[in-house]
Design a protein around this motif. Structure first.
Motif, PDB file in Angstrom:
ATOM      1  N   GLN A 139       0.813  -1.168  -0.084  1.00  0.00           N
ATOM      2  CA  GLN A 139       0.244  -0.046   0.055  1.00  0.00           C
ATOM      3  C   GLN A 139       0.792   1.290  -0.054  1.00  0.00           C
ATOM      4  N   ARG A 140       1.935   1.242   0.660  1.00  0.00           N
ATOM      5  CA  ARG A 140       2.848   2.247   0.750  1.00  0.00           C
ATOM      6  C   ARG A 140       3.441   2.527  -0.483  1.00  0.00           C
ATOM      7  N   ASN A 141       4.016   1.524  -1.197  1.00  0.00           N
ATOM      8  CA  ASN A 141       4.822   1.722  -2.246  1.00  0.00           C
ATOM      9  C   ASN A 141       3.835   2.090  -3.813  1.00  0.00           C
ATOM     10  N   THR A 142       2.630   1.564  -3.626  1.00  0.00           N
ATOM     11  CA  THR A 142       1.774   1.885  -5.016  1.00  0.00           C
ATOM     12  C   THR A 142       1.078   3.386  -4.626  1.00  0.00           C
ATOM     13  N   GLY A 143       1.368   3.731  -3.325  1.00  0.00           N
ATOM     14  CA  GLY A 143       0.699   5.089  -2.914  1.00  0.00           C
ATOM     15  C   GLY A 143       1.736   6.080  -3.450  1.00  0.00           C
ATOM     16  N   TYR A 144       3.196   5.889  -3.270  1.00  0.00           N
ATOM     17  CA  TYR A 144       4.197   6.489  -3.794  1.00  0.00           C
ATOM     18  C   TYR A 144       4.031   6.675  -5.250  1.00  0.00           C
ATOM     19  N   ALA A 145       4.147   5.519  -5.899  1.00  0.00           N
ATOM     20  CA  ALA A 145       3.899   5.382  -7.505  1.00  0.00           C
ATOM     21  C   ALA A 145       2.982   6.214  -7.910  1.00  0.00           C
ATOM     22  N   ARG A 146       1.534   6.208  -7.368  1.00  0.00           N
ATOM     23  CA  ARG A 146       0.324   6.764  -7.720  1.00  0.00           C
ATOM     24  C   ARG A 146       0.889   8.706  -7.669  1.00  0.00           C
ATOM     25  N   HIS A 147       1.489   8.931  -6.358  1.00  0.00           N
ATOM     26  CA  HIS A 147       1.743  10.176  -6.199  1.00  0.00           C
ATOM     27  C   HIS A 147       2.873  10.776  -7.412  1.00  0.00           C
ATOM     28  N   PHE A 148       3.800   9.861  -7.488  1.00  0.00           N
ATOM     29  CA  PHE A 148       4.687  10.206  -8.760  1.00  0.00           C
ATOM     30  C   PHE A 148       4.034  10.232 -10.158  1.00  0.00           C
ATOM     31  N   ALA A 149       3.028   9.595 -10.360  1.00  0.00           N
ATOM     32  CA  ALA A 149       2.100   9.606 -11.649  1.00  0.00           C
ATOM     33  C   ALA A 149       1.198  10.769 -11.686  1.00  0.00           C
ATOM     34  N   ASP A 150       0.895  11.233 -10.584  1.00  0.00           N
ATOM     35  CA  ASP A 150       0.090  12.404 -10.667  1.00  0.00           C
ATOM     36  C   ASP A 150       0.976  13.689 -10.722  1.00  0.00           C
ATOM     37  N   SER A 151       2.399  13.799 -10.161  1.00  0.00           N
ATOM     38  CA  SER A 151       3.152  14.683 -10.138  1.00  0.00           C
ATOM     39  C   SER A 151       3.454  14.928 -11.716  1.00  0.00           C
ATOM     40  N   VAL A 152       3.994  14.001 -12.647  1.00  0.00           N
ATOM     41  CA  VAL A 152       3.952  14.101 -13.856  1.00  0.00           C
ATOM     42  C   VAL A 152       2.877  14.363 -14.707  1.00  0.00           C
ATOM     43  N   GLY A 153       1.941  13.500 -14.276  1.00  0.00           N
ATOM     44  CA  GLY A 153       0.704  13.374 -15.257  1.00  0.00           C
ATOM     45  C   GLY A 153      -0.095  14.721 -15.298  1.00  0.00           C
ATOM     46  N   LEU A 154      -0.177  15.338 -14.145  1.00  0.00           N
ATOM     47  CA  LEU A 154      -1.046  16.394 -14.297  1.00  0.00           C
ATOM     48  C   LEU A 154      -0.289  17.892 -14.649  1.00  0.00           C
ATOM     49  N   PHE A 155       0.732  17.736 -15.162  1.00  0.00           N
ATOM     50  CA  PHE A 155       1.520  18.939 -15.759  1.00  0.00           C
ATOM     51  C   PHE A 155       0.866  19.227 -17.016  1.00  0.00           C
ATOM     52  N   SER A 156       0.277  20.508 -17.052  1.00  0.00           N
ATOM     53  CA  SER A 156      -0.266  20.795 -18.181  1.00  0.00           C
ATOM     54  C   SER A 156       0.320  21.875 -18.977  1.00  0.00           C
ATOM     55  N   ALA A 157       0.778  21.427 -20.111  1.00  0.00           N
ATOM     56  CA  ALA A 157       1.525  22.439 -21.057  1.00  0.00           C
ATOM     57  C   ALA A 157       0.585  23.476 -21.714  1.00  0.00           C
ATOM     58  N   LYS A 158       1.129  24.588 -22.055  1.00  0.00           N
ATOM     59  CA  LYS A 158       0.262  25.676 -22.535  1.00  0.00           C
ATOM     60  C   LYS A 158       0.496  25.593 -24.058  1.00  0.00           C
ATOM     61  N   PRO A 159      -0.543  26.302 -24.875  1.00  0.00           N
ATOM     62  CA  PRO A 159      -0.512  26.006 -26.096  1.00  0.00           C
ATOM     63  C   PRO A 159       0.861  26.618 -26.643  1.00  0.00           C
ATOM     64  N   GLU A 160       1.278  27.744 -25.913  1.00  0.00           N
ATOM     65  CA  GLU A 160       2.532  28.611 -26.565  1.00  0.00           C
ATOM     66  C   GLU A 160       3.880  27.878 -26.262  1.00  0.00           C
ATOM     67  N   LEU A 161       3.818  26.637 -25.704  1.00  0.00           N
ATOM     68  CA  LEU A 161       4.861  26.052 -25.143  1.00  0.00           C
ATOM     69  C   LEU A 161       5.971  25.932 -26.244  1.00  0.00           C
ATOM     70  N   ASP A 162       5.408  25.561 -27.534  1.00  0.00           N
ATOM     71  CA  ASP A 162       6.550  25.515 -28.545  1.00  0.00           C
ATOM     72  C   ASP A 162       6.752  26.328 -29.603  1.00  0.00           C
ATOM     73  N   ASP A 163       6.031  27.675 -29.066  1.00  0.00           N
ATOM     74  CA  ASP A 163       6.239  29.000 -29.905  1.00  0.00           C
ATOM     75  C   ASP A 163       7.589  29.368 -29.930  1.00  0.00           C
ATOM     76  N   ASP A 164       7.952  29.970 -31.229  1.00  0.00           N
ATOM     77  CA  ASP A 164       9.271  30.575 -31.287  1.00  0.00           C
ATOM     78  C   ASP A 164       8.990  32.000 -31.010  1.00  0.00           C
ATOM     79  N   SER A 165       8.912  32.450 -29.553  1.00  0.00           N
ATOM     80  CA  SER A 165       8.608  33.543 -29.155  1.00  0.00           C
ATOM     81  C   SER A 165       9.024  33.886 -27.863  1.00  0.00           C
ATOM     82  N   ALA A 166       9.163  35.021 -27.126  1.00  0.00           N
ATOM     83  CA  ALA A 166       9.494  35.241 -26.082  1.00  0.00           C
ATOM     84  C   ALA A 166       8.444  34.381 -25.094  1.00  0.00           C
TER      85      ALA A 166
END
Ligand SMILES: Cc1cc2nc3c(=O)[nH]c(=O)nc-3n(C[C@H](O)[C@H](O)[C@H](O)COP(=O)(O)OP(=O)(O)OC[C@H]3O[C@@H](n4cnc5c(N)ncnc54)[C@H](O)[C@@H]3O)c2cc1C
Length: 348
Positions: free
Chosen positions: A162-189
């Protein structure tokens, strides 16, 4: 990571020569349209590529052409690939079985706890299950313990699952909930600014997910009935920080010996009694008890003061699975301590 993922196992012999960045083990490509990552399998040409599936997409029906399109989108280039296999899976999903044992049947590994792969904890946890169960089965089969010892497999391993699956889920949220903005790959400031933010976030995440000595070494059998808990204050259970403690229930602290060996190299494959400090503590109580119970116990005498300070007790009993079962100052309770550690009876 997070939600349904498309997995592609592929061969891309030209990938490294076309790569514009330093060679790595894992690559992450992210923009507003798609999140993906790719791990090197053989360090040369084979890779496991995973891409998040967007709402409305049905990756279960994707053809090889779709797979190549999604791969090219993530790479930002048309890199030739040979597809070895493809499929879908659910990231962020984790399960722990309610029971690890019924009668003569035990389950271990993914059958007992299904991980989301963030943190890479599924296999470690599976191996620890096997090591925990194996010495207990051997003890019962050899007649050193009764069947009650086998009940402690679930009692010790399920909380860890339970402990280890909990940590794994926490890591999955940490990266999975990152939300990229539309401008992320714009060639602009603003594009530059978004990329700097994404870089900072993902760098922080990578350290959270992969630098995890606390998860790997800090697991404890806190409520186990076969551990002589000594009730001292324990370091907090933190994924990225491991504070060694010889308090029973956890991994024995590591140390280098004067002759250059690891302390672990002195441990027996069966039971080990560490006799620490210059006072050369008596150990006959344990040796005699082990002999009468038919247990294979190795006494390791180490006079270095530094080891006594690390373990905070002159006598330390270590189980065959390299977990501290007991620590104390006197060998007089040897029989009782070994009986407790084998699930025969509790210390009164
Ligand atoms: C994408 C991904 C990445 C991962 N990355 C990591 C990582 O970095 N680090 C890590 O520690 N873990 C990782 N894992 C998890 C790891 O692969 C598993 O936790 C581990 O393989 C579990 O081992 P196991 O022996 O319990 O099960 P399995 O490896 O699934 O072995 C079970 C075996 O039983 C066989 N079998 C099934 N049914 C029967 C039957 N009826 N009769 C006979 N045989 C049968 C199967 O074919 C299989 O060979 C990852 C998993 C995934 C999906």
């Amino acid at each position: 990571m997070g939600g349904k993922m498309f997995a592609l196992y592929l061969r891309a012999p030209q990938f490294l020569s076309l790569l514009r960045y330093p060679k790595a083990w894992m690559y992450v490509a992210v923009n507003y349209q798609r999140r993906s990552f790719m791990a090197s399998v053989d360090g040369v040409a084979e890779y496991a590529f995973h891409a998040a599936i967007k709402p409305g997409e049905d990756a279960d029906t994707w053809t090889e052409k779709d797979a190549k399109r999604v791969f090219s989108e993530a790479m930002g280039a048309d890199i030739p690939i040979e597809i070895l296999s493809m499929g879908t899976w659910l990231a962020g999903h984790a399960l722990v079985a309610e029971k690890f044992q019924r009668g003569r049947v035990f389950i271990a590994g993914d059958a007992a706890h299904l991980f989301t792969p963030t943190g890479g904890l599924g296999y470690n946890t599976a191996v620890e299950d096997a090591v925990n169960l194996a010495w207990k089965l051997a003890s019962v089969i050899r007649g050193h313990a009764t069947l009650t010892l086998l009940d402690t497999y679930e009692a010790e391993r399920r909380p860890l699952a339970q402990r280890n699956t909990g940590y794994a889920r926490h890591f999955a949220d940490s990266v999975g909930l990152f939300s990229a903005k539309p401008e992320l790959d714009d060639d602009s400031a603003q594009g530059n600014e978004e990329r700097a933010k994404a870089s900072e976030y993902l760098n922080r995440h990578a350290r959270l997910e992969f630098n995890i000595p606390g998860v790997t070494f800090g697991g404890r059998y806190g409520d186990s009935p076969i551990i002589a808990q000594d009730g001292v204050d324990l370091p907090p259970d933190e994924p990225n920080d491991y504070v060694p403690t010889a308090s029973p229930g956890g991994r024995p602290p590591h140390a280098w010996l004067e002759d250059g060996r690891s302390l672990y190299d002195t441990f027996h494959t069966e039971w080990t009694l560490l006799a620490l400090g210059a006072t050369d503590p008596a150990t006959d109580g344990f040796k005699n008890a082990a002999q009468s119970m038919g247990i294979d116990l190795k006494v390791v005498r180490l006079p270095a003061q530094q080891l006594l300070e690390l373990y905070e007790s002159p006598l330390v009993l270590i189980r065959p699975d390299q977990i501290v079962a007991w620590r104390g100052a006197s060998d007089e309770d040897g029989q009782q301590v070994l009986s407790l550690a084998l699930g025969i009876h509790r210390i009164t």
